[in-house]
Scaffold this motif. Structure first.
Motif, PDB file in Angstrom:
ATOM      1  N   LYS A 236       5.296  30.502   2.558  1.00 59.40           N
ATOM      2  CA  LYS A 236       5.160  31.584   1.721  1.00 59.40           C
ATOM      3  C   LYS A 236       4.093  32.217   3.197  1.00 59.40           C
ATOM      4  N   ILE A 237       3.752  31.555   3.591  1.00 55.02           N
ATOM      5  CA  ILE A 237       2.562  32.117   4.225  1.00 55.02           C
ATOM      6  C   ILE A 237       3.793  33.324   5.648  1.00 55.02           C
ATOM      7  N   GLU A 238       4.701  32.445   6.677  1.00 60.34           N
ATOM      8  CA  GLU A 238       5.398  32.931   7.084  1.00 60.34           C
ATOM      9  C   GLU A 238       6.462  33.870   6.676  1.00 60.34           C
ATOM     10  N   GLN A 239       6.674  33.467   5.073  1.00 61.15           N
ATOM     11  CA  GLN A 239       7.598  34.638   4.881  1.00 61.15           C
ATOM     12  C   GLN A 239       7.086  35.738   4.739  1.00 61.15           C
ATOM     13  N   LYS A 240       5.528  35.614   4.629  1.00 60.84           N
ATOM     14  CA  LYS A 240       4.614  37.429   4.123  1.00 60.84           C
ATOM     15  C   LYS A 240       5.046  37.666   5.275  1.00 60.84           C
ATOM     16  N   GLN A 241       4.366  36.731   6.888  1.00 61.82           N
ATOM     17  CA  GLN A 241       4.505  37.266   7.924  1.00 61.82           C
ATOM     18  C   GLN A 241       5.175  37.564   8.894  1.00 61.82           C
ATOM     19  N   ASP A 242       7.154  37.266   8.341  1.00 60.18           N
ATOM     20  CA  ASP A 242       8.385  37.608   8.494  1.00 60.18           C
ATOM     21  C   ASP A 242       8.258  39.492   8.242  1.00 60.18           C
TER      22      ASP A 242
ATOM     23  N   GLY B 239      -2.019  39.420  -0.272  1.00 61.08           N
ATOM     24  CA  GLY B 239      -1.768  38.873   1.699  1.00 61.08           C
ATOM     25  C   GLY B 239      -2.990  37.645   2.406  1.00 61.08           C
ATOM     26  N   VAL B 240      -3.792  37.407   1.650  1.00 63.28           N
ATOM     27  CA  VAL B 240      -4.474  36.583   2.038  1.00 63.28           C
ATOM     28  C   VAL B 240      -4.912  34.306   1.889  1.00 63.28           C
ATOM     29  N   VAL B 241      -4.740  34.205   3.166  1.00 64.22           N
ATOM     30  CA  VAL B 241      -4.947  32.419   2.394  1.00 64.22           C
ATOM     31  C   VAL B 241      -6.214  32.021   2.635  1.00 64.22           C
ATOM     32  N   VAL B 242      -6.488  31.186   1.028  1.00 64.28           N
ATOM     33  CA  VAL B 242      -7.483  30.486   0.974  1.00 64.28           C
ATOM     34  C   VAL B 242      -6.513  28.991   0.190  1.00 64.28           C
ATOM     35  N   SER B 243      -7.144  28.281   0.664  1.00 63.36           N
ATOM     36  CA  SER B 243      -6.996  26.328   0.596  1.00 63.36           C
ATOM     37  C   SER B 243      -7.138  25.388  -0.730  1.00 63.36           C
ATOM     38  N   PRO B 244      -6.384  25.749  -1.469  1.00 65.14           N
ATOM     39  CA  PRO B 244      -6.091  24.848  -2.727  1.00 65.14           C
ATOM     40  C   PRO B 244      -7.108  23.561  -2.712  1.00 65.14           C
ATOM     41  N   GLY B 245      -7.963  23.657  -3.786  1.00 65.68           N
ATOM     42  CA  GLY B 245      -9.067  22.629  -4.067  1.00 65.68           C
ATOM     43  C   GLY B 245      -8.339  21.471  -3.806  1.00 65.68           C
TER      44      GLY B 245
END
Ligand code: PLP
Length: 390
Positions: free
Chosen positions: A24-30, A349-355
């Motif tokens: 999903k991160i890559e998709q957002k960046q694309d 559009g912000v990445v946080v780490s899932p616990g």
């Protein structure tokens, strides 16, 4: 069996759960979204200049160019021992009680191979740094998880460890200030750990990766300053976070001389030691100017306050941490760790780490790292406010 099949040991490792989030991160960046990552705990400010200068000089010294001794240069061992005396009041014999490690990660992993056999148990904080569980599994042993919950100030309930696990335990991994929870060690916890280790004869490994990144006047102790600690334990001290040296792979193991020797014995079979120029630079870092560490901590403290306030504004209540470079926060009702991380990515559009990345007891939480430059962190916080309020 196919020729590229991995070993059973590697197959035993838990699957990587976050491929979907990464996709999903890559998709957002694309899609052209400028994704801001608050995921990784890797300092954004450079290694202090005086350390870089020491490295420059050390690299110019041909005596550093040979295979290093696994026992480490005397300059490094003495600098670590000197630092432990001055910073923690802990006496370390620079000959027998300290040797360099190629980062804390290497050290923790190799301690598993030095001390664990199949059938043995390593007691590991959950959530925790992933090598506490991956190392034992790769060594063919078992990692028994010790949940860290807010109700107990993120210290494991030592009385709740099953008797059979205690009987099979050979290692205990603990870490304060704690990644990922940001918790500091509760009063009396190290003492209780020492008592338990004596009774059940296991080695305590205190992962001291964050003692130098603390805030609001809190000064983190070393495990080794607790009476009796050296009889039952070692501490792994890393320069990665406190001195902005993640890429340099510079750490040390200190404490129980027999345990240090066993780790050294294993390492002589595996690697050829830490580049001596890095050892000299690490020594310079530890002998050097504490004001740089203080300045860095004030940057993190400012960012921490910014994030805590922004999370409050979107209805997420967090405890303000006194140490580490992380904020550990509960996900809003109705979310799992991953569904919330995905929502934050989708909406802001912000990445946080899932616990849950850090173990099953991390489910229901997410982690924000404070190692993003001020402008980007401010932008991330504004996006959270704009897209997730209400
Ligand atoms: C608790 C903990 N231990 C160890 C490490 C790794 O340290 P090093 O860079 O010295 O391998 C990290 C890095 O994030 C950490 O959070």
């Amino acid at each position: 069996m196919a020729l590229t099949d991995p070993s059973k040991r590697l197959e035993a490792m838990p699957p990587y759960m976050f491929a979907e989030l990464e996709r999903k991160i890559e998709q957002k960046q694309d899609e052209g979204v400028e994704v801001i990552s608050l995921g990784i705990g890797d300092p954004d400010t450079p290694t202090f200049r005086y350390v870089v200068e020491a490295m420059r000089e050390a690299v110019g010294d041909p005596s550093t160019h040979k295979y290093p001794s696994n026992r480490g240069r005397p300059e490094f061992r003495e600098a670590v021992a000197g630092f432990y005396m001055q910073r923690f009041g802990v006496e370390i014999d620079a000959v027998d009680e300290v040797i360099p490690a190629i980062g804390a990660k290497e050290c923790i992993y190799n301690l598993c191979f030095a001390f664990l056999d199949p059938g043995d148990v390593a007691l590991a904080s959950d959530p925790g740094y992933p090598v506490y569980t991956g190392g034992p599994i790769l060594a063919g042993a078992e990692a028994h998880l010790l949940p860290l919950v807010p109700e107990l100030d993120f210290a494991p309930d030592l009385d709740a460890i099953p008797a059979d696990k205690l009987a099979a335990a050979r290692l205990l991994f603990i870490n304060y200030p704690n990644n990922p929870t940001g918790a500091v060690v509760p009063d009396g916890f190290f003492e209780s750990v020492i008592e338990l280790a004596r009774e059940h004869e296991f080695l305590v490994v205190h992962d001291n990766a964050y003692s130098e990144t603390t805030f609001d006047g809190y000064v983190a102790p070393s495990f080794l300053q607790t009476p009796g600690a050296k009889e039952v334990g070692v501490e792994v001290f890393s320069l990665s976070k406190g001195y902005n040296m993640t890429g340099w792979r510079c750490a040390a193991i200190l404490g129980n001389a027999e345990a240090v020797k066993t780790y050294w014995r294993l390492k002589t079979n595996i690697d050829s030691g830490l580049f001596e120029a890095v050892q000299l630079a690490g020594a310079a870092a530890l002998r050097g100017k504490h004001k740089h560490v203080e300045e860095m901590c004030s940057i993190y403290a400012r960012r921490r306050d910014l994030v805590v306030e922004a999370l409050g504004a979107i209805g997420v209540d967090v405890t303000t941490p006194k140490g580490t470079i992380y904020i550990w926060a509960p996900v809003p009702d109705g979310h799992t760790s991953t569904s919330f991380a995905e929502l934050v990515l989708d909406e802001a559009g912000v990445v946080v780490s899932p616990g849950s990345m850090y173990g099953p007891s991390g489910e229901g939480f997410f982690r924000i790292s404070l190692t993003t430059p001020d402008e980007l962190l401010t932008e991330a916080v504004e996006r959270l406010r704009a897209h997730l309020t209400g």
